[in-house]
Design an enzyme around this catalytic site. Sequence first.
Site, PDB file in Angstrom:
ATOM      1  N   LYS A   1     -11.101 -19.589   1.166  1.00 38.35           N
ATOM      2  CA  LYS A   1     -11.466 -18.025   1.296  1.00 38.35           C
ATOM      3  C   LYS A   1     -11.747 -17.356   2.737  1.00 38.35           C
ATOM      4  O   LYS A   1     -12.197 -17.657   3.798  1.00 38.35           O
ATOM      5  CB  LYS A   1     -12.691 -17.972   0.193  1.00 38.35           C
ATOM      6  CG  LYS A   1     -14.260 -18.215   1.123  1.00 38.35           C
ATOM      7  CD  LYS A   1     -15.588 -18.598   0.067  1.00 38.35           C
ATOM      8  CE  LYS A   1     -17.168 -18.889   0.987  1.00 38.35           C
ATOM      9  NZ  LYS A   1     -18.166 -19.575   0.239  1.00 38.35           N
TER      10      LYS A   1
ATOM     11  N   ARG B   1     -27.241 -16.188  -8.753  1.00 35.30           N
ATOM     12  CA  ARG B   1     -26.292 -15.464  -8.278  1.00 35.30           C
ATOM     13  C   ARG B   1     -25.180 -14.842  -8.526  1.00 35.30           C
ATOM     14  O   ARG B   1     -25.083 -13.955  -9.319  1.00 35.30           O
ATOM     15  CB  ARG B   1     -25.773 -15.698  -6.149  1.00 35.30           C
ATOM     16  CG  ARG B   1     -24.826 -14.934  -5.986  1.00 35.30           C
ATOM     17  CD  ARG B   1     -24.612 -15.255  -4.776  1.00 35.30           C
ATOM     18  NE  ARG B   1     -23.600 -16.490  -4.528  1.00 35.30           N
ATOM     19  CZ  ARG B   1     -23.271 -17.058  -3.706  1.00 35.30           C
ATOM     20  NH1 ARG B   1     -22.868 -16.227  -1.974  1.00 35.30           N
ATOM     21  NH2 ARG B   1     -22.001 -17.963  -3.614  1.00 35.30           N
TER      22      ARG B   1
ATOM     23  N   TYR C   1     -18.947   2.919  28.403  1.00 31.01           N
ATOM     24  CA  TYR C   1     -19.150   4.731  27.377  1.00 31.01           C
ATOM     25  C   TYR C   1     -20.950   4.734  27.654  1.00 31.01           C
ATOM     26  O   TYR C   1     -21.663   3.414  27.748  1.00 31.01           O
ATOM     27  CB  TYR C   1     -19.604   4.284  26.067  1.00 31.01           C
ATOM     28  CG  TYR C   1     -18.004   4.704  24.702  1.00 31.01           C
ATOM     29  CD1 TYR C   1     -17.880   6.223  25.160  1.00 31.01           C
ATOM     30  CD2 TYR C   1     -17.450   3.456  24.740  1.00 31.01           C
ATOM     31  CE1 TYR C   1     -16.378   6.156  25.029  1.00 31.01           C
ATOM     32  CE2 TYR C   1     -15.917   3.980  24.357  1.00 31.01           C
ATOM     33  CZ  TYR C   1     -15.832   4.906  24.353  1.00 31.01           C
ATOM     34  OH  TYR C   1     -14.419   5.338  24.014  1.00 31.01           O
TER      35      TYR C   1
ATOM     36  N   MET D   1     -14.470  -0.135  21.190  1.00 29.45           N
ATOM     37  CA  MET D   1     -12.997  -0.566  19.836  1.00 29.45           C
ATOM     38  C   MET D   1     -12.514  -1.392  20.184  1.00 29.45           C
ATOM     39  O   MET D   1     -12.394  -2.717  19.359  1.00 29.45           O
ATOM     40  CB  MET D   1     -12.969   0.166  19.249  1.00 29.45           C
ATOM     41  CG  MET D   1     -12.203   0.232  17.514  1.00 29.45           C
ATOM     42  SD  MET D   1     -11.587   1.617  17.130  1.00 29.45           S
ATOM     43  CE  MET D   1     -12.931   1.996  16.744  1.00 29.45           C
TER      44      MET D   1
END
Length: 334
Positions: free
Chosen positions: A33, A116, A243, A289
């Site tokens: 998954k 769950r 930054y 980023m």
Amino acid sequence: MAFITLNKDNFFYNLNQIALKIGSVDKIALVLKDNAYGHGLQETAGLAHEFGICHAVVRSRQEAEQIRSLFDTVLVLGDKAVWSDNCSFVLNSLEDITAAEKGSKVELKVDTGMHRNGIPMEELPKALELISERALDLVGLMTHFRSADELGSELFWQQKYFEQVKAMVYEAGFADIRIHSRNSAATLRMNQCREDLVRIGIAAYGYNELASSFDRVALKPVLSLYAQRVSTRQLKKGERIGYFGDFTAPKNMIVSTYDIGYGDGWRRGDSTDPYITAEGVPILGRVSMDFITLETGEDEVCIMANAQKAAQHFGTISYEMSTALSPLIDRIII
Ligand SMILES: *Cc1c(COP(=O)(O)O)cnc(C)c1O
């Protein structure tokens, strides 16, 4: 470009350790998954097939479609049940049963204490009735443990409830069904396995998440993350990087930027407590980023070779470190 390597020897080593533990390769259902926990769905499925794994577990029908030709069975954890010759679908609630397409293969998940997903034990008779009524093909019965990786008795009372569930299902006349409950932790923790399958995720990828108080099987990380150099510059003492200039050069130094950042699923973290790469080089200043800065001029650097170690630094778990990595990064099998 940043890239990921998948170490085939390590992957096969882990699968072999698991097979030895349970006494069979045929019982391994590999959990693929979420892009195979970030390892790459296609790449990992191909390797698993090569090793001889016959069963897979995915989240969605879309994932199942991409890999189902490689396996005898594919279990879909979270999607509407439709007819398929080798995919079966988890029923998590009475609503799932009502929504399932007639004749579809289904596996009933029973909530034995994790609370769950899964049918509560009180609703089991109703669920079995509905399954018959709607002519679904019940091929499996399963549960999930909430704390198999922790010391304590919880696992054992959940197992006891699961025994009751099995008895009820057999009594209702369902016979030819596969039984499974164990994830990696439960598989690594217990000896022998009388059930039909184990659902193995994190262990196959090389992480044993059991507490160190257990007698632990050593596993080998499969995934490594690399980044490539974008540019190099000479900094003078006192100049600041990135930054907000969180990092100030304490001396004249040569630094380079590398093409990995939070846009790739790498952690932004906290620049006052910098992550140190697999090669021992601290990230300087803030993670952007698409870029990080390191004091090196190497063309290629290994950012992470062990997701569990990296997870410790960031206060998370190995699962999250690898799963977060962007599917757009190339995965290379070595
Ligand atoms: C993800 C998942 C697993 C695999 O768990 P690991 O801890 O990675 O082995 C097994 N069963 C179910 C139902 C899951 O959702």
